[in-house]
Design an enzyme around this catalytic site. Structure first.
Site, short mmCIF file in Angstrom:
data_model
loop_
_atom_site.label_atom_id
_atom_site.label_comp_id
_atom_site.label_asym_id
_atom_site.label_seq_id
_atom_site.Cartn_x
_atom_site.Cartn_y
_atom_site.Cartn_z
N TYR A 14 50.12 38.23 31.62
CA TYR A 14 49.53 38.77 32.84
C TYR A 14 50.20 40.04 33.36
O TYR A 14 49.74 40.64 34.33
CB TYR A 14 49.55 37.70 33.95
N HIS A 19 45.68 41.64 38.90
CA HIS A 19 46.04 40.50 39.75
C HIS A 19 47.53 40.42 40.04
O HIS A 19 47.95 39.65 40.89
CB HIS A 19 45.57 39.22 39.08
N TYR A 64 51.04 30.11 39.67
CA TYR A 64 49.79 30.82 39.40
C TYR A 64 49.13 31.15 40.74
O TYR A 64 49.35 30.48 41.75
CB TYR A 64 48.85 30.08 38.45
N ASN A 66 46.25 30.96 42.35
CA ASN A 66 45.44 30.11 43.21
C ASN A 66 46.21 29.01 43.91
O ASN A 66 45.67 28.35 44.79
CB ASN A 66 44.27 29.51 42.41
N ASP A 92 46.87 41.89 45.42
CA ASP A 92 45.87 42.85 44.95
C ASP A 92 44.66 42.79 45.87
O ASP A 92 44.47 41.82 46.60
CB ASP A 92 45.46 42.52 43.52
N ASN A 113 42.07 34.32 46.37
CA ASN A 113 42.39 32.89 46.33
C ASN A 113 43.86 32.57 46.60
O ASN A 113 44.16 31.51 47.12
CB ASN A 113 41.94 32.29 45.00
#
Length: 187
Positions: A14, A19, A64, A66, A92, A113
């Site tokens: 990632y 994100h 993570y 969320n 972001d 989220n």
């Protein structure tokens, strides 16, 4: 004491994605403020240091995106801080063009989220957030694919500049307060 949280997803897969703007700003703060790595705590990588004599805790949640609220609520509860005046969350924002930043003292999650989970888990939307623009999702793209994609070369240069300005904005929030930082960095 300020808790400063950068949102993103852990792992090399990632790195450099849209994100992970929050992680990128935290990395910049670690570098500019010379914050030593503290290890893992509160489901996060963390480090403690100071900005202009003000104690700070920098966090990159390992939950993570969320589920970021789990890490944030643990730290907020442990240090018994007031989220309204001592929490800064960096994320972001697809509603801002690449290279733009926006500071807000409160507000909804705006479809992000990670922010939504934080609001739910700490029980308030009244905390300072710094949003780094990643650009709108092109027509035909799935949102998840878009936010996990990487920037074009031109956009990457704009975003790298925004990361530096966002780190400076966080320092301004800590030293001068969010209103002064908003006047200087928004717009």
């Amino acid at each position: 004491m300020y808790i400063i949280v950068g949102l993103g997803n852990p792992g090399s897969k990632y790195e450099g994605t849209r994100h992970n703007m929050g992680f990128d700003v935290i990395d910049r703060l670690v570098e500019t403020c010379r914050v030593p790595e503290g290890g893992t705590k509160f489901h996060s990588l963390y480090g403690m240091g100071t900005i202009e004599g003000q104690k700070i805790l920098l966090m990159k949640p390992l939950t993570y995106m969320n589920l970021s609220g789990t890490a944030v609520s643990e730290a907020v509860n442990f240090y018994k801080i007031d989220p309204e005046s001592e929490l800064v969350v960096i994320s972001d924002d697809i509603d801002l063009e690449p290279g733009h930043i926006r500071i807000r003292k409160k507000g909804s999650a705006g479809g992000q989220n990670g922010l939504k989970d934080i609001i739910q888990k700490i029980g308030t939307q009244n905390f300072t957030r710094v949003r780094v623009g990643t650009g709108a999702k092109p027509q035909g793209w799935d949102l998840a694919d878009w936010v996990l994609s990487r920037f074009s070369k031109d956009d990457r240069a704009k975003v790298d500049d925004a990361i530096c300005r966002a780190a400076d904005a966080v320092a301004a929030i800590v030293t001068d307060g969010p209103d002064a930082a908003m006047n200087k960095y928004n717009g």
